[in-house]
Design a protein around this motif. Sequence first.
Motif, PDB file in Angstrom:
ATOM      1  N   ARG A 195       0.832  -1.211   0.000  1.00  0.00           N
ATOM      2  CA  ARG A 195       0.000   0.000   0.000  1.00  0.00           C
ATOM      3  C   ARG A 195       0.868   1.263   0.000  1.00  0.00           C
ATOM      4  O   ARG A 195       0.558   2.248  -0.674  1.00  0.00           O
ATOM      5  CB  ARG A 195      -0.931  -0.007   1.213  1.00  0.00           C
ATOM      6  CG  ARG A 195      -1.915  -1.163   1.209  1.00  0.00           C
ATOM      7  CD  ARG A 195      -2.934  -1.002   2.313  1.00  0.00           C
ATOM      8  NE  ARG A 195      -3.018  -2.184   3.152  1.00  0.00           N
ATOM      9  CZ  ARG A 195      -3.847  -2.311   4.167  1.00  0.00           C
ATOM     10  NH1 ARG A 195      -4.665  -1.315   4.465  1.00  0.00           N
ATOM     11  NH2 ARG A 195      -3.878  -3.404   4.889  1.00  0.00           N
ATOM     12  N   ILE A 196       1.945   1.227   0.783  1.00  0.00           N
ATOM     13  CA  ILE A 196       2.859   2.378   0.842  1.00  0.00           C
ATOM     14  C   ILE A 196       3.511   2.594  -0.516  1.00  0.00           C
ATOM     15  O   ILE A 196       3.603   3.725  -1.005  1.00  0.00           O
ATOM     16  CB  ILE A 196       3.913   2.154   1.947  1.00  0.00           C
ATOM     17  CG1 ILE A 196       3.242   2.190   3.328  1.00  0.00           C
ATOM     18  CG2 ILE A 196       5.028   3.201   1.856  1.00  0.00           C
ATOM     19  CD1 ILE A 196       4.107   1.666   4.456  1.00  0.00           C
ATOM     20  N   ALA A 249       0.999   4.077  -3.061  1.00  0.00           N
ATOM     21  CA  ALA A 249       0.688   5.483  -2.774  1.00  0.00           C
ATOM     22  C   ALA A 249       1.854   6.395  -3.142  1.00  0.00           C
ATOM     23  O   ALA A 249       1.655   7.461  -3.743  1.00  0.00           O
ATOM     24  CB  ALA A 249       0.329   5.650  -1.301  1.00  0.00           C
ATOM     25  N   LEU A 250       3.080   5.977  -2.796  1.00  0.00           N
ATOM     26  CA  LEU A 250       4.244   6.814  -3.112  1.00  0.00           C
ATOM     27  C   LEU A 250       4.507   6.868  -4.610  1.00  0.00           C
ATOM     28  O   LEU A 250       4.965   7.896  -5.129  1.00  0.00           O
ATOM     29  CB  LEU A 250       5.477   6.301  -2.365  1.00  0.00           C
ATOM     30  CG  LEU A 250       5.812   6.959  -1.021  1.00  0.00           C
ATOM     31  CD1 LEU A 250       6.188   8.421  -1.232  1.00  0.00           C
ATOM     32  CD2 LEU A 250       4.684   6.827  -0.024  1.00  0.00           C
ATOM     33  N   VAL A 267       2.243   6.974  -6.894  1.00  0.00           N
ATOM     34  CA  VAL A 267       1.313   7.985  -7.402  1.00  0.00           C
ATOM     35  C   VAL A 267       1.778   9.383  -7.016  1.00  0.00           C
ATOM     36  O   VAL A 267       1.726  10.320  -7.826  1.00  0.00           O
ATOM     37  CB  VAL A 267      -0.115   7.715  -6.886  1.00  0.00           C
ATOM     38  CG1 VAL A 267      -1.063   8.856  -7.280  1.00  0.00           C
ATOM     39  CG2 VAL A 267      -0.641   6.396  -7.444  1.00  0.00           C
ATOM     40  N   ASP A 268       2.237   9.553  -5.783  1.00  0.00           N
ATOM     41  CA  ASP A 268       2.741  10.861  -5.336  1.00  0.00           C
ATOM     42  C   ASP A 268       3.870  11.352  -6.234  1.00  0.00           C
ATOM     43  O   ASP A 268       3.892  12.499  -6.675  1.00  0.00           O
ATOM     44  CB  ASP A 268       3.257  10.777  -3.891  1.00  0.00           C
ATOM     45  CG  ASP A 268       2.149  10.553  -2.872  1.00  0.00           C
ATOM     46  OD1 ASP A 268       0.997  10.929  -3.156  1.00  0.00           O
ATOM     47  OD2 ASP A 268       2.450   9.989  -1.803  1.00  0.00           O
ATOM     48  N   LYS A 327       2.935  15.730   3.205  1.00  0.00           N
ATOM     49  CA  LYS A 327       1.674  14.975   3.178  1.00  0.00           C
ATOM     50  C   LYS A 327       1.640  13.925   4.277  1.00  0.00           C
ATOM     51  O   LYS A 327       0.579  13.592   4.800  1.00  0.00           O
ATOM     52  CB  LYS A 327       1.512  14.318   1.799  1.00  0.00           C
ATOM     53  CG  LYS A 327       0.324  13.384   1.679  1.00  0.00           C
ATOM     54  CD  LYS A 327       0.271  12.751   0.299  1.00  0.00           C
ATOM     55  CE  LYS A 327      -0.856  11.725   0.205  1.00  0.00           C
ATOM     56  NZ  LYS A 327      -0.931  11.096  -1.127  1.00  0.00           N
ATOM     57  N   TYR A 328       2.822  13.405   4.636  1.00  0.00           N
ATOM     58  CA  TYR A 328       2.915  12.338   5.640  1.00  0.00           C
ATOM     59  C   TYR A 328       3.363  12.859   7.001  1.00  0.00           C
ATOM     60  O   TYR A 328       3.846  12.096   7.847  1.00  0.00           O
ATOM     61  CB  TYR A 328       3.864  11.250   5.129  1.00  0.00           C
ATOM     62  CG  TYR A 328       3.339  10.602   3.869  1.00  0.00           C
ATOM     63  CD1 TYR A 328       2.347   9.632   3.930  1.00  0.00           C
ATOM     64  CD2 TYR A 328       3.800  11.001   2.609  1.00  0.00           C
ATOM     65  CE1 TYR A 328       1.831   9.061   2.766  1.00  0.00           C
ATOM     66  CE2 TYR A 328       3.286  10.433   1.446  1.00  0.00           C
ATOM     67  CZ  TYR A 328       2.302   9.474   1.532  1.00  0.00           C
ATOM     68  OH  TYR A 328       1.793   8.913   0.380  1.00  0.00           O
ATOM     69  N   ILE A 353      -2.374   7.013   4.377  1.00  0.00           N
ATOM     70  CA  ILE A 353      -2.785   6.356   3.135  1.00  0.00           C
ATOM     71  C   ILE A 353      -4.132   5.660   3.279  1.00  0.00           C
ATOM     72  O   ILE A 353      -5.000   5.761   2.405  1.00  0.00           O
ATOM     73  CB  ILE A 353      -1.702   5.341   2.706  1.00  0.00           C
ATOM     74  CG1 ILE A 353      -0.387   6.063   2.403  1.00  0.00           C
ATOM     75  CG2 ILE A 353      -2.155   4.524   1.499  1.00  0.00           C
ATOM     76  CD1 ILE A 353       0.813   5.130   2.315  1.00  0.00           C
ATOM     77  N   CYS A 354      -4.298   4.942   4.376  1.00  0.00           N
ATOM     78  CA  CYS A 354      -5.528   4.168   4.634  1.00  0.00           C
ATOM     79  C   CYS A 354      -5.983   4.444   6.063  1.00  0.00           C
ATOM     80  O   CYS A 354      -5.790   3.600   6.956  1.00  0.00           O
ATOM     81  CB  CYS A 354      -5.288   2.681   4.449  1.00  0.00           C
ATOM     82  SG  CYS A 354      -4.491   2.203   2.908  1.00  0.00           S
TER      83      CYS A 354
END
Length: 310
Positions: A89-90, A93-94, A96-97, A199-200, A265-266
Amino acid sequence: MSDQLALLKKRGLLVDNESAALDYLARIGYYRLSGYWYPLREIDKQASLLHKRPIRSDCFVPGSHFEKVVKLYVFDKKLRLMALDALERIEMALRVDVAHLLGERDPQAHQNPDCLHGNFAKKVRANGASKGKTDHQVWLEKYENMLHRARREPFIAHHKEKYNGQVPVWVAIEVWDFGLLSRLFDGMKHPDKNLIAKKYGLAEGKTLAQWLRSLNFIRNVSAHHSRLWNINVLELSPCPQGWPTMKNTRPFMYFVIMAHLLAVICPNSTWAQRLVDLLRVGVTSSSQLLTLEDFGAIKGWEQWLLQNQK
């Protein structure tokens, strides 16, 4: 297998079900399991005094059971699967970032040195196997290999045919692995890294870059089915400011980092709670072998895994 089992019994390992033990030796392997029965081997006091560090003998601590070894192996397998679940998942997401930010600069930003940091894209290596090349050139070679392996994927074949082989960054990310992603992120310009890190909840992109390198190490250990629960982490990140002191050489801190990233992320994920449950059960069922200290957990470890959950 029977000879191996006989040797273990001779050294003091108790076997309650020989048929099952032979099956595990056949399916998992003697040497892979040896990492899990290592904590059950007695300390050789004389050798330890001589070498000034704990040295294990071949004999097992009285009362050691093969079944305990298997339980620890099964726990570690579940722990590896938990890590891979989070890291997938990480990674997605990264990807896409990075693609979104770099794509605004240039559709081919991942191939354009001007879109990346000078140390990564223009500084030439002075020694080593890649002497005379930039880190970006080395990265591009690995990227091209991955692109070639994926050449039959419809989305790659389409761009090869229709766009003269030009693959925009938002498509290119689909062939990257975690290592390629982490290396490119590290090679981005500081303002771009900082923007994604914000963002994080991080002040600097440098911190996130370090995290990704460490998480890539955890991913590689997990993907290759190696022992994880008490491994010495070789790709280290410093313990973040504001966090209690955690051993950055042990896995626990990196599981907390995963929980931190997944909270963004989730946010509704139950991953952290499932990890807490797994650790509780693992310690109970493998108490002779598994300690949370070996994993690197700190006092109040449950709070630090669950603090970001809503």
